[in-house]
Design a protein around this motif. Structure first.
Motif, PDB file in Angstrom:
ATOM      1  N   GLY A  61       0.740  19.127 -23.124  1.00  0.00           N
ATOM      2  CA  GLY A  61       2.141  19.311 -22.768  1.00  0.00           C
ATOM      3  C   GLY A  61       2.891  18.007 -22.989  1.00  0.00           C
ATOM      4  N   VAL A  62       4.172  18.053 -22.719  1.00  0.00           N
ATOM      5  CA  VAL A  62       4.999  16.849 -22.825  1.00  0.00           C
ATOM      6  C   VAL A  62       5.529  16.562 -21.423  1.00  0.00           C
ATOM      7  CG1 VAL A  62       6.955  15.776 -23.992  1.00  0.00           C
ATOM      8  CG2 VAL A  62       5.627  17.533 -25.161  1.00  0.00           C
ATOM      9  N   TYR A  63       5.207  15.408 -20.913  1.00  0.00           N
ATOM     10  CA  TYR A  63       5.541  15.061 -19.525  1.00  0.00           C
ATOM     11  C   TYR A  63       6.517  13.880 -19.528  1.00  0.00           C
ATOM     12  CZ  TYR A  63       1.190  17.634 -18.591  1.00  0.00           C
ATOM     13  OH  TYR A  63       0.211  18.582 -18.543  1.00  0.00           O
ATOM     14  N   TYR A  64       7.482  13.943 -18.643  1.00  0.00           N
ATOM     15  CA  TYR A  64       8.454  12.844 -18.501  1.00  0.00           C
ATOM     16  C   TYR A  64       8.352  12.303 -17.070  1.00  0.00           C
ATOM     17  CZ  TYR A  64      10.602  14.577 -22.798  1.00  0.00           C
ATOM     18  OH  TYR A  64      10.838  14.958 -24.088  1.00  0.00           O
ATOM     19  N   PHE A  65       8.459  10.975 -16.962  1.00  0.00           N
ATOM     20  CA  PHE A  65       8.324  10.332 -15.640  1.00  0.00           C
ATOM     21  C   PHE A  65       9.500   9.382 -15.388  1.00  0.00           C
ATOM     22  CE2 PHE A  65       4.133  11.180 -17.279  1.00  0.00           C
ATOM     23  CZ  PHE A  65       3.469  11.768 -16.208  1.00  0.00           C
ATOM     24  N   ASN A  66       9.902   9.298 -14.132  1.00  0.00           N
ATOM     25  CA  ASN A  66      10.916   8.304 -13.758  1.00  0.00           C
ATOM     26  C   ASN A  66      10.768   7.938 -12.282  1.00  0.00           C
ATOM     27  OD1 ASN A  66      13.031   6.529 -14.019  1.00  0.00           O
ATOM     28  ND2 ASN A  66      14.275   7.974 -15.194  1.00  0.00           N
ATOM     29  N   LEU A  67      11.353   6.794 -11.937  1.00  0.00           N
ATOM     30  CA  LEU A  67      11.280   6.233 -10.581  1.00  0.00           C
ATOM     31  C   LEU A  67       9.908   6.463  -9.952  1.00  0.00           C
ATOM     32  CD1 LEU A  67      12.696   4.620  -8.419  1.00  0.00           C
ATOM     33  CD2 LEU A  67      13.636   6.707  -7.498  1.00  0.00           C
ATOM     34  N   VAL A  68       8.918   5.872 -10.583  1.00  0.00           N
ATOM     35  CA  VAL A  68       7.555   5.970 -10.061  1.00  0.00           C
ATOM     36  C   VAL A  68       7.402   4.874  -8.999  1.00  0.00           C
ATOM     37  CG1 VAL A  68       5.116   5.994 -10.633  1.00  0.00           C
ATOM     38  CG2 VAL A  68       6.808   6.708 -12.336  1.00  0.00           C
ATOM     39  N   SER A  69       7.026   5.278  -7.809  1.00  0.00           N
ATOM     40  CA  SER A  69       7.040   4.318  -6.698  1.00  0.00           C
ATOM     41  C   SER A  69       5.764   4.440  -5.860  1.00  0.00           C
ATOM     42  CB  SER A  69       8.280   4.617  -5.841  1.00  0.00           C
ATOM     43  OG  SER A  69       8.258   3.880  -4.658  1.00  0.00           O
ATOM     44  N   LEU A  70       5.322   3.324  -5.369  1.00  0.00           N
ATOM     45  CA  LEU A  70       4.135   3.317  -4.498  1.00  0.00           C
ATOM     46  C   LEU A  70       4.360   2.258  -3.423  1.00  0.00           C
ATOM     47  CD1 LEU A  70       1.141   4.358  -4.143  1.00  0.00           C
ATOM     48  CD2 LEU A  70       0.445   2.329  -5.438  1.00  0.00           C
ATOM     49  N   PHE A  71       4.413   2.694  -2.191  1.00  0.00           N
ATOM     50  CA  PHE A  71       4.636   1.750  -1.090  1.00  0.00           C
ATOM     51  C   PHE A  71       3.412   1.696  -0.178  1.00  0.00           C
ATOM     52  CE2 PHE A  71       9.056   1.527  -2.152  1.00  0.00           C
ATOM     53  CZ  PHE A  71       9.475   0.325  -1.623  1.00  0.00           C
ATOM     54  N   PRO A  72       2.915   0.505   0.109  1.00  0.00           N
ATOM     55  CA  PRO A  72       1.890   0.355   1.144  1.00  0.00           C
ATOM     56  C   PRO A  72       2.600   0.366   2.499  1.00  0.00           C
ATOM     57  CG  PRO A  72       2.505  -1.783   0.301  1.00  0.00           C
ATOM     58  CD  PRO A  72       3.358  -0.789  -0.418  1.00  0.00           C
ATOM     59  N   PRO A  73       1.881   0.267   3.601  1.00  0.00           N
ATOM     60  CA  PRO A  73       2.571   0.145   4.895  1.00  0.00           C
ATOM     61  C   PRO A  73       3.495  -1.078   4.868  1.00  0.00           C
ATOM     62  CG  PRO A  73       0.220   0.504   5.190  1.00  0.00           C
ATOM     63  CD  PRO A  73       0.420   0.276   3.738  1.00  0.00           C
ATOM     64  N   THR A  74       4.660  -0.935   5.475  1.00  0.00           N
ATOM     65  CA  THR A  74       5.645  -2.024   5.437  1.00  0.00           C
ATOM     66  C   THR A  74       5.829  -2.612   6.833  1.00  0.00           C
ATOM     67  OG1 THR A  74       7.381  -0.431   5.813  1.00  0.00           O
ATOM     68  CG2 THR A  74       6.952  -1.017   3.523  1.00  0.00           C
ATOM     69  N   TYR A  75       6.527  -3.717   6.890  1.00  0.00           N
ATOM     70  CA  TYR A  75       6.832  -4.370   8.165  1.00  0.00           C
ATOM     71  C   TYR A  75       7.591  -3.386   9.056  1.00  0.00           C
ATOM     72  CZ  TYR A  75       8.349  -8.024  11.374  1.00  0.00           C
ATOM     73  OH  TYR A  75       8.570  -8.785  12.492  1.00  0.00           O
ATOM     74  N   ASN A  76       7.118  -3.152  10.248  1.00  0.00           N
ATOM     75  CA  ASN A  76       7.710  -2.191  11.195  1.00  0.00           C
ATOM     76  C   ASN A  76       7.820  -0.790  10.610  1.00  0.00           C
ATOM     77  OD1 ASN A  76       8.007  -4.038  13.192  1.00  0.00           O
ATOM     78  ND2 ASN A  76      10.164  -4.475  12.790  1.00  0.00           N
ATOM     79  N   ASN A  77       7.002  -0.503   9.586  1.00  0.00           N
ATOM     80  CA  ASN A  77       6.997   0.817   8.929  1.00  0.00           C
ATOM     81  C   ASN A  77       8.358   1.246   8.407  1.00  0.00           C
ATOM     82  OD1 ASN A  77       4.269   1.322   9.192  1.00  0.00           O
ATOM     83  ND2 ASN A  77       4.559   1.874  11.348  1.00  0.00           N
ATOM     84  N   GLN A  78       9.188   0.268   8.019  1.00  0.00           N
ATOM     85  CA  GLN A  78      10.510   0.647   7.524  1.00  0.00           C
ATOM     86  C   GLN A  78      10.414   1.229   6.122  1.00  0.00           C
ATOM     87  OE1 GLN A  78      12.038  -3.133   8.176  1.00  0.00           O
ATOM     88  NE2 GLN A  78      13.290  -2.575   9.917  1.00  0.00           N
ATOM     89  N   PRO A  79      11.158   2.325   5.858  1.00  0.00           N
ATOM     90  CA  PRO A  79      11.175   2.842   4.488  1.00  0.00           C
ATOM     91  C   PRO A  79      11.842   1.828   3.560  1.00  0.00           C
ATOM     92  CG  PRO A  79      12.593   4.153   5.956  1.00  0.00           C
ATOM     93  CD  PRO A  79      11.974   3.085   6.797  1.00  0.00           C
TER      94      PRO A  79
END
Ligand code: AHR
Length: 707
Positions: A244-262
């Protein structure tokens, strides 16, 4: 004649002997503190932080996002940081950057998600034969830690491939048409954090891709096992086993953050900053405020709202900024540290030398600054205050100081006087409570006679020096005019050691800080720069992460550490009273700087600097006295300390010392705690006592006094 010679000789011998035995007679250095006259206030804002996007301070630093080039705009030609994954060499697949170049053909342009996300990555799978996908190398690796949950999210759509429709009269393509690919894309898509060779999967999950020609954002959590060995030799992979043909954008990966803030911050780095107890944060620059061109100035409005709406912009240090750290994140970062923002606003001058003259052409820039200030402190009845509330922070932030530009002494057009005054007049008219800081100080640049017709209340002076210069100038503020503007030392550092500073630099810093502290009626704020450095250099491309040597806090994707300078900053801020204790010194030995070849060729005399530096402050509520003494020599130096005044002194005190065996000693990403402060309890503290200072040391005495 003979007798005369021997008298002369004896005299000479006597003089020589006097010189040789002189060290035996040298008197002990004495520091006398006048506790009874500790009346002048220490500036309550004395120690703060300065920050900008340099050395991957945010992207690949404090900002916890782990995916580099997440909206594929870092390069116009290559999907930088991304590669194709094929488990089986027989697979037929390719990746291509779409829509990133200047003039985007219409068939590519239709893949834009919005005005911020116009480029994307395409994965074409003609034959899968197992797993095929895209991998991101992170910012010099993806950090893997045990029992950790990572939040992955990305936009994806999967389609078929058919030849583009053609009018009958159109010429046939010269290359053979590509075969059709069916739209088999719907179904599970695997997401994983794995070793760079793909052999070890640390965490994995799936999303179920819907059959649709439209973009959709998917989210999945990935959790590592408890027995995982921490590593940064890992990559992030999104994969499929279907053609197939796949398109990707805004690929993001967050570990736990300070005070769990998004959309938040890296906890280890945040904790190091919180431990420094900063009173303010100067942002967003530095050069990063100005940008190489006028069009690259910090675009605060485009940094607000969901990250999907943030296009990012050209930074000033050779790489693009995601602006994941936008204006609101800066403000919340400041608030999380218990500090106040010191907002630097763009003042119409950029690094390549272009400027906008004061007058009607500058007015939109002034209006933009007023909007920005309204975003920071306007209540929710104002347009920008309401926007801030909409973004999740209804309460106005604290703000007292606004800096107009950055290092405008570089502006040779002589326009700063007009620019500064136009900004200042408009800001003071709307916000009389705010203080505008000039980036040019007449005292530092007396040759710039055309500057600042109206004396500013506060001026920003910058000092990047070597240790000898710091030691030579540590007393420079002692003689400043007290009727002139207050001083903000908005950037300074002893520049020795790379990428983070060494012990000698910390000795330079400490000496310089004693001078600021003794004069903190005048020097009301100071902040070291640069704050952060990603010390990585071992990427596939060999590109190193930093642009500036001599930084305060170092890190890679996995670990972080403080330089010796970091510990000096932390201690100076931590052990600080609210009153300056007048101090005098006697018998301080001097030391001569080695002459550079050039200086000796020019017949210059060597610099002579004191070998001991000191300052003292006191908390007038608790009676705690903080005495800081710096010994820059290789020898132990005894000092006599007199505590003058009627009060009493507790016999035990805390002594906190930063020291090392050699000036070049330092901390590194591998050896992170070679130089750290040591604390001991010392006895025998009296109104007059002696102490031997360790070689190459910064000593802080915390002494309890009472009336
Ligand atoms: O701190 C590094 C740079 O030094 C800053 O961006 C700039 O203001 C100064 O010249």
């Amino acid at each position: 004649m003979k007798q005369k010679t021997s008298i002369k000789l004896r005299l000479l011998l006597l003089i020589a002997a006097a010189f040789i035995i002189r060290p035996g007679f040298s008197q002990t250095p004495v520091i006398t503190l006048n506790l009874a006259n500790a009346n002048t206030n220490v500036s309550p804002m004395l120690y703060g932080l300065m920050t900008e996007e340099i050395n991957h301070s945010y992207d690949g630093g404090l900002y916890a996002e782990l995916i580099s080039n997440r909206i594929f705009k870092d390069s116009k030609t290559e999907p930088e940081g991304w590669s194709l994954v094929k488990d089986n060499p027989s697979a037929e697949a390719a990746i291509k950057l779409i829509g990133a170049e200047e003039h985007v053909p219409n068939d590519e342009r239709r893949n834009a998600i919005n005005g911020a996300m116009q480029a994307c990555l395409r994965l074409t799978v003609e034959k899968a034969d197992g797993r095929v996908g895209i991998a991101n190398e992170g910012y010099w690796g993806i950090p893997v830690k045990p029992s950790t949950t990572y939040k992955a999210s990305f936009f994806i759509k999967g389609t078929a491939r058919t030849p583009p429709p053609r009018w009958p009269w159109e010429p046939k393509p010269t290359t053979p048409e590509l075969p059709d690919i069916e739209n088999n894309t719907a179904g599970p898509i695997t997401v994983s954090i794995e070793s760079n060779d793909g052999k070890t999967v640390y965490a994995t999950g799936t999303i179920n891709l819907e059959k649709s020609i439209y973009w959709k954002q998917y989210e999945v959590n990935l959790t590592t096992a408890a027995d995982v060995t921490p590593t940064k030799d890992a990559r992030f992979v999104i994969s499929t086993d279907r053609v197939g043909v796949y398109y990707f954008n805004l690929v993001s990966l967050f570990p736990p953050t300070y005070n769990n803030q998004p959309n938040g911050f890296r906890p280890d780095l945040m904790q190091m900053l919180v431990n420094m107890k900063p009173k303010f944060l100067r942002f967003p620059g530095g050069n990063f405020l100005e940008g190489p061109k006028i069009t690259d100035a910090f675009p605060w409005k485009e940094t607000l709202g969901p990250i999907a709406n943030r296009p990012g912009h050209n930074g000033s240090w050779g790489y693009r900024a995601t602006d994941g750290m936008g204006l609101l994140e800066f403000l919340e970062w400041t608030e999380d540290m218990g500090a106040e923002p010191l907002l630097a606003i763009y003042a119409g001058y950029s690094l390549d030398g272009d400027h906008i003259d004061a007058g009607p052409l500058l007015k939109p820039y002034v209006d933009d600054a007023l909007d920005e200030i309204e975003y920071v402190i306007g209540d929710t009845s104002t347009y920008w205050g309401a926007e801030r509330a909409e973004d999740g922070h209804p309460e106005p932030f604290k703000l007292k100081y606004v800096e107009i530009g950055n290092e405008d002494w570089f502006d040779r057009s002589k326009s700063y006087d007009g620019r500064f005054n136009q900004f200042r007049t408009a800001i003071e008219a709307k916000y009389p409570q705010l203080i505008c800081i000039s980036t040019i100080s007449r005292k530092q640049f007396p040759q710039m006679k055309y500057l600042l017709s109206k004396t500013p209340e506060v001026v920003d002076e910058h000092y990047y020096r070597d240790s000898w210069d710091m030691w030579e100038n540590a007393s420079q503020f002692d003689t400043y005019d007290r009727n002139g503007p207050k001083i903000f030392v908005g950037e300074w550092a002893t520049r020795e050691g790379a990428p983070t500073t060494n012990l000698n630099a910390a000795l330079g810093d400490a000496a310089w800080m004693t001078g600021m502290e003794r004069n903190s009626d005048l020097v009301i704020m100071s902040c070291y720069a640069p704050l952060f450095v990603n010390v990585s250099k071992d990427s596939v491309t060999g590109k190193r992460a930093w642009q500036w040597n001599s930084d305060l806090i170092g890190y890679d994707a996995l670990n972080s550490y403080g330089s010796p300078s970091y510990y000096v900053q932390k201690l100076f801020s931590h052990y600080l009273g609210n009153k300056i204790v007048p101090a005098t010194a006697a018998n301080i030995p001097m030391q001569k700087a080695p002459l550079s070849r050039r200086d000796s060729a020019e017949g210059k005399a060597p610099k002579s600097v004191p070998t001991i530096f000191y300052s003292a402050t006191m908390n007038d509520t608790t009676g705690t006295l903080y005495l800081k003494i710096v010994n820059i020599t290789a020898k132990k130096q005894e000092v006599k300390i007199n505590l003058d005044g009627n009060g009493k002194v507790a016999p035990e005190a805390a002594l906190i010392v930063v020291k090392g065996d050699k000036p070049s000693e330092t901390n590194t990403i591998i050896d992170r705690k070679r130089i750290i402060p040591e604390t001991e309890t010392i006895k025998g503290i009296k109104k007059s006592f002696s102490r031997k200072l360790d070689p190459y040391s910064v000593s802080i005495f915390e002494i309890k006094t009472s009336k």
